[in-house]
Structure formats: structure tokens, C-alpha cells
Design an enzyme around this catalytic site. Sequence first.
Site, PDB file in Angstrom:
ATOM      1  N   GLU A 184      10.851  22.009  30.919  1.00 61.27           N
ATOM      2  CA  GLU A 184      10.925  20.007  30.541  1.00 61.27           C
ATOM      3  C   GLU A 184      12.519  20.879  28.683  1.00 61.27           C
ATOM      4  O   GLU A 184      12.051  22.126  28.182  1.00 61.27           O
ATOM      5  CB  GLU A 184      10.368  19.925  29.532  1.00 61.27           C
ATOM      6  CG  GLU A 184       9.804  19.292  30.846  1.00 61.27           C
ATOM      7  CD  GLU A 184      10.269  18.090  31.418  1.00 61.27           C
ATOM      8  OE1 GLU A 184      10.681  17.061  31.160  1.00 61.27           O
ATOM      9  OE2 GLU A 184      10.192  17.776  32.569  1.00 61.27           O
ATOM     10  N   CYS A 238      14.121  17.548  32.610  1.00 63.77           N
ATOM     11  CA  CYS A 238      13.100  18.304  33.640  1.00 63.77           C
ATOM     12  C   CYS A 238      14.639  19.221  34.572  1.00 63.77           C
ATOM     13  O   CYS A 238      13.916  19.671  34.971  1.00 63.77           O
ATOM     14  CB  CYS A 238      12.395  17.223  34.098  1.00 63.77           C
ATOM     15  SG  CYS A 238      12.767  16.373  36.129  1.00 63.77           S
TER      16      CYS A 238
END
Length: 168
Positions: free
Chosen positions: A129, A86
Site C-alpha cells: 500500500e 493499493c
Amino acid sequence: VHRVIGVEMSQQAIHDAMENANLNDLSNVTYHCGKAEEVLPLLTDSLITLPNVSAVVDPPRGGLHKMVIQTLRKCSFLHKLVYVSCNAEGAITNWVDLCRPTSKRFAGAPFKMVKAQPVDLFPHTKHCELVVLFERIKTNQQPLISTQSTVPDTTKPNVCDTDEQPTT
């Protein structure tokens, strides 16, 4: 898939994963609650005899603990690694450590980055992501990171210098 092992710090997340496994009639899944750097080294001996071992890691924003990286590097039976990030900037150190040549600090054959795919889970925000596939470098291949300086080939145009769109 012969066997799936989950390691998670949150007991609630393990409970949810077990419920999902039951709903999907999965019986080859086990979970361990704890820090990956403490649990993973205890699990590696049970995986040595399994064929085609792969791992998926989804660390917090700060990346994987150094002990986890070192354990993954030492697991010679681990051939593929999927790293879900992330925070790509925070993961760079982990990626370099996975790919750096073998040393006293980083035993085991290095990995090489094969594919990277951004996944937009948060539309209309700047967050994304990044899913990266690493594969173990075979002993006859050269490491991805070289300790020698290289000079870029300026005779070939950079992809960004052309009007052509890259193909996938």
C-alpha cells in the site's frame, strides 16, 4: 476531530465500521452507502462551515472516479487529503489531476504531494500500500506541475550516484 463522515459502497463494511465506532465510544461518525462520485457532491455543502477539513480516500485499484477528483478540487475548505493506494501505477492519473493547475475541467486550487509512505500489509509478496499526503496549495504558491519544460541540473550529483544513504 469534530466530525467523521464515511462513504462506502459495501453495506457490510458500513455495518462493521458502525460497530467499531460503537466499541470505541465514537459519536461523531456518520456513514453513507453509495458510490463516492454520487454521494460526495451531496455532502460538500454540509462541510463548508467546518474548520480544518481533511479527507482520506482509499479507492479501488483503478483509482478515483473523475467526478470525485473534480469534487475534491472544488472543495476550497479541504486543506489536506490522504490518498491510500493499493496500485500506485493506477493512481498516478489521479495524483496528476489533483496537482495540475486550475482549469475549466479542474476548478479549485490544486494540491501538492507532501509525503509518501509505503506500508507492507502483505509480507512476502510484491504488493504494498502507498499512503500519500497532499496539501492544498495556497493561492500565492506555484502549482506542483509546470506546463513549461525544465532541464535537470546536471552539476549536482543524483542521490543514486552517491554512496550516501538518504536521510528521513
